[in-house]
Write an enzyme that holds these catalytic residues in place. Structure first.
Site, PDB file in Angstrom:
ATOM      1  N   PHE A 129       0.851  -1.188   0.000  1.00 22.98           N
ATOM      2  CA  PHE A 129       0.000   0.000   0.000  1.00 22.98           C
ATOM      3  C   PHE A 129       0.891   1.245   0.000  1.00 22.98           C
ATOM      4  O   PHE A 129       1.829   1.353   0.790  1.00 22.98           O
ATOM      5  CB  PHE A 129      -0.929  -0.003   1.212  1.00 22.98           C
ATOM      6  CG  PHE A 129      -1.990   1.057   1.117  1.00 22.98           C
ATOM      7  CD1 PHE A 129      -2.967   0.989   0.139  1.00 22.98           C
ATOM      8  CD2 PHE A 129      -1.984   2.155   1.965  1.00 22.98           C
ATOM      9  CE1 PHE A 129      -3.940   1.977   0.022  1.00 22.98           C
ATOM     10  CE2 PHE A 129      -2.951   3.149   1.849  1.00 22.98           C
ATOM     11  CZ  PHE A 129      -3.929   3.055   0.871  1.00 22.98           C
ATOM     12  N   TYR A 224     -10.669   0.766  10.595  1.00 20.13           N
ATOM     13  CA  TYR A 224     -11.908   1.029   9.865  1.00 20.13           C
ATOM     14  C   TYR A 224     -12.237  -0.004   8.789  1.00 20.13           C
ATOM     15  O   TYR A 224     -13.213   0.166   8.065  1.00 20.13           O
ATOM     16  CB  TYR A 224     -11.930   2.444   9.275  1.00 20.13           C
ATOM     17  CG  TYR A 224     -10.769   2.847   8.387  1.00 20.13           C
ATOM     18  CD1 TYR A 224     -10.705   2.463   7.059  1.00 20.13           C
ATOM     19  CD2 TYR A 224      -9.768   3.668   8.876  1.00 20.13           C
ATOM     20  CE1 TYR A 224      -9.664   2.866   6.250  1.00 20.13           C
ATOM     21  CE2 TYR A 224      -8.715   4.082   8.078  1.00 20.13           C
ATOM     22  CZ  TYR A 224      -8.665   3.678   6.765  1.00 20.13           C
ATOM     23  OH  TYR A 224      -7.632   4.080   5.975  1.00 20.13           O
ATOM     24  N   LYS A 225     -11.426  -1.036   8.688  1.00 20.78           N
ATOM     25  CA  LYS A 225     -11.720  -2.076   7.698  1.00 20.78           C
ATOM     26  C   LYS A 225     -12.441  -3.225   8.420  1.00 20.78           C
ATOM     27  O   LYS A 225     -13.612  -3.100   8.761  1.00 20.78           O
ATOM     28  CB  LYS A 225     -10.423  -2.513   7.027  1.00 20.78           C
ATOM     29  CG  LYS A 225      -9.700  -1.366   6.289  1.00 20.78           C
ATOM     30  CD  LYS A 225      -8.419  -1.842   5.653  1.00 20.78           C
ATOM     31  CE  LYS A 225      -7.621  -0.693   5.054  1.00 20.78           C
ATOM     32  NZ  LYS A 225      -8.293  -0.054   3.913  1.00 20.78           N
ATOM     33  N   ARG A 393     -11.711  -5.083  -6.949  1.00 17.01           N
ATOM     34  CA  ARG A 393     -11.443  -5.750  -5.686  1.00 17.01           C
ATOM     35  C   ARG A 393     -12.758  -6.022  -4.961  1.00 17.01           C
ATOM     36  O   ARG A 393     -13.583  -5.122  -4.819  1.00 17.01           O
ATOM     37  CB  ARG A 393     -10.539  -4.832  -4.859  1.00 17.01           C
ATOM     38  CG  ARG A 393      -9.879  -5.481  -3.696  1.00 17.01           C
ATOM     39  CD  ARG A 393      -8.899  -4.527  -3.046  1.00 17.01           C
ATOM     40  NE  ARG A 393      -9.591  -3.446  -2.345  1.00 17.01           N
ATOM     41  CZ  ARG A 393      -9.019  -2.647  -1.448  1.00 17.01           C
ATOM     42  NH1 ARG A 393      -7.736  -2.780  -1.170  1.00 17.01           N
ATOM     43  NH2 ARG A 393      -9.707  -1.703  -0.851  1.00 17.01           N
TER      44      ARG A 393
END
Lengths: 434, 434
Positions: A129, A224-225, A393
């Protein structure tokens, strides 16, 4: 051929199915983007309202003690700890993933500088990332380190050597869903004299993580995922207890001080992981994160992370099978691993059917066309010069994703491709996308 | 002698009095701690609930665009900008005050290293808020800088010289309420070749701040004090436009990238202040902060920061006068300036009447006894070896503090001292205090 009836049968047999009731999910929406932003737990709105109106509104400054705000970084950290295979008191919630990565990578580099100044290289993946690479690049500018990026996960062990300071990886690659073998890579890093820094953004709460058992040195993760903490939820960080008190991290704020309310002019880092705190934490966001973490802990009596992993693999396997059965002839290519042990909780597709012919936005347009059909996945831009394709995705979140959702998503994908509707101009409008 | 009737008359004449209705304030509470945590605006609970249930719960990932989450750092920054005397597009909301200080101090030091490597000293006050000193100390360890702390504000100009890289001050000192002359000190710093970094924690929203006109180079500020953004609200940072694009700040996260959603492996900082963003912002906390900032903007038609400042000085002057009139003989000493132009929005008292005789916790006990009487000020620990006394601190917030509140607070203080009830053991229980 797998039918929708087969998918419904899998849902009927799913021991985790009742957990979906813990969440507020819009009617008719197939949400396969919990790896970007998890859905809202039902408990969160009430809890946040309580923090706002009662703890802040009525309790005011006294709530730092009376409502336990001061303890939140450790308290929520202790709830996350078992999800990632570490002990209570070893992990704190603070700041953002990027900021925490800066802290732990700084500490790891400082430890290596002290041990062997010739170790100046951070090894990572080119497809990691970007914010992780940016933070490493920035630290490199400050400390004379360089970043060595490998293109294929198989090349990582060979990249480790006497100049390697740190192996920095995201355990599940955000672009291709590849789940790294943390134990093997940590062992290889240690054999080469390097330390490991793991970003758990796409693995904490999604796959069983065993930081301590698998030999990790430092880790960060995202709230937050899969932890369902809400947009921009605070992140977490962990340092192995043998390292935690051995280095300063550079963001030496007062909440990381050994005695923050002594108001001493000189910095004395707290022992252990508490020194990885910096400024005052955002309490409303912390409260929402705690609700999110609690939804994962609700899975414990149903089998916990092992059951979540088993369902995750069954969901992604179903997705793969259905794409193979129903979406052929359009040039979709799997970008995520077919081998279960190498796959995180997402399926990634490269779409390049006729993209050479002026359809550079094809993958983006397909994602937009699916959103119009109430199937939410996401798009991740590739980088032609680095050989990274554009990606569709689809993340699965076993706490709330149903097998029928996967069936419906692939059916909508099939229709988008068969109708060619993604070629319509309205699906090619690029705004800010996350 | 000033009577409570006099105070009520001042309230009746107060043009800002209607603004108190914008806040939810517990009945019967005299809250003089808005400089630690501002009170809850009435609009906040509804707005936060909307963000949770609708924007997150219904809009999910799409709300980054559709609900404008991506723009919040700049949007709220543009609302704060006029409060601190800078232009739109120059200031962003992000992270905590400590983290932002790390960014701007790093950038200032980098600019100075490039211009003149012999400038290696950061000048500040020994009584500056500790987290600021800790951050500077930490950066000093990394970059070979040293911290030169002065004991008296009058000594600051003489401390600036050819080795000074940065003058770093909190505009209103947290311990003693001293308001520095930003224009004069910035001019002195520039004359010595130094840059200035200002922490506005106790001045933004409390006194008129004119960063650009007064020659500041960099600034940070706090969202949870006079901006009423809620516990741990995100902070803000500003770099003068002539500096903003001249240096990397080291927390080079993806939100500070020129094209965050291009997902490029290499870092390219965004132009201007946007490069001071790092990771994903906590949206719930950002929304609450925006409500808080809006309460200050509501004062604009009533005279804005000039009217707030005038009322603030009238409130603190009344507090000083009443203490002098009614609280004599107990050994209270004013630690905040008597001269209006040097006083922020707080009155600070050192209490050492008989503290030499085993009453080291006297100031703390007085604050606790006042809280038991529903008057909330706060305690700030001193440091004997640095000559800093324990402090009773009373902040006034013109948006909601009434003249009668000041009268009532001093009356309760008088009773606490006259009765000697602060000597009771229950007021000496030290827990975590904020």
């Amino acid at each position: 051929m797998t039918t929708r009836h087969d998918a419904l049968a899998l849902d009927a047999d799913d021991a985790l199915a009742p957990l979906r009731q813990l969440f507020q999910i819009p009617d008719g929406l197939v949400y396969l983007d919990g790896n970007s932003l998890g859905v809202l737990p039902r408990a969160t709105a009430t809890r946040v309202a309580q923090v706002v109106s009662q703890e802040w509104g009525e309790g005011l400054i006294g709530s730092w003690n009376a409502a336990g705000w001061m303890a939140l970084p450790q308290q929520i950290g202790d709830k996350i700890a078992p999800l990632v295979g570490v002990g209570a008191g070893e992990l704190v919630v603070a700041d953002s993933t990027s900021v925490n990565l800066f802290k732990v990578l700084s500490a790891a580099l400082a430890l290596q500088r002290a041990a062997d100044p010739a170790r100046t290289v951070v090894v990572s993946e080119r497809s990691n990332f970007p914010t992780d690479l940016y933070i490493a690049e920035s630290l490199g500018r400050q400390h004379g380190c360089t970043l060595h990026l490998v293109d294929r996960p198989e090349d990582i062990p060979a990249a480790l050597g006497p100049s390697t300071a740190v192996l920095m990886l995201t355990q599940v690659n955000y672009r291709n869903g590849r789940l790294h073998d943390m134990a093997a890579l940590s062992a290889a890093a240690h054999a080469a004299g390097a330390l490991t820094v793991w970003d758990l953004a796409h693995s904490a709460g999604a796959v069983p993580v065993a930081l301590a058992a698998d030999g990790a040195d430092f880790a960060v993760g995202c709230g937050y995922k899969y932890l369902n903490g809400g947009p921009g939820a605070p992140a977490f960080c962990w340092a192995h207890p043998r390292h935690a008190s051995q280095a300063w991290q550079p963001l030496a704020g007062w909440h990381g001080h050994a005695a923050p309310f002594a108001f001493e002019p000189g910095y004395q880092p707290a022992p252990g992981i508490t020194r990885y705190l910096c400024g005052t934490p955002p309490v409303l966001a912390m409260a929402a994160l705690e609700c999110g973490v609690d939804t994962l802990l609700a899975a414990r009596p149903l089998g916990g992370m092992a059951a979540i992993r088993a369902k995750s693999l069954a969901l992604t396997r179903l997705f793969i099978d259905l794409v193979q059965q129903r979406c052929g002839g359009h040039g979709l290519q799997f970008a995520s691993p077919d081998v279960d042990a190498q796959r995180g909780s997402q399926v990634c597709l490269a779409f390049s059917a006729d993209s050479a012919a002026g359809q550079a936005g094809a993958a983006f347009a397909v994602v937009q066309a699916l959103i119009a059909r109430r199937v939410v996945g996401d798009f991740r831009a590739g980088d032609a010069k680095d050989g990274l394709p554009d990606i569709l995705r689809f993340g699965v979140t076993p706490l709330y994703t149903r097998f029928a959702d996967v069936w419906d998503a692939v059916e909508q994908l099939r229709q988008v491709l068969e109708t060619g509707e993604w070629r319509e101009a309205r699906f090619n409008q690029r705004g800010v996308v996350t």
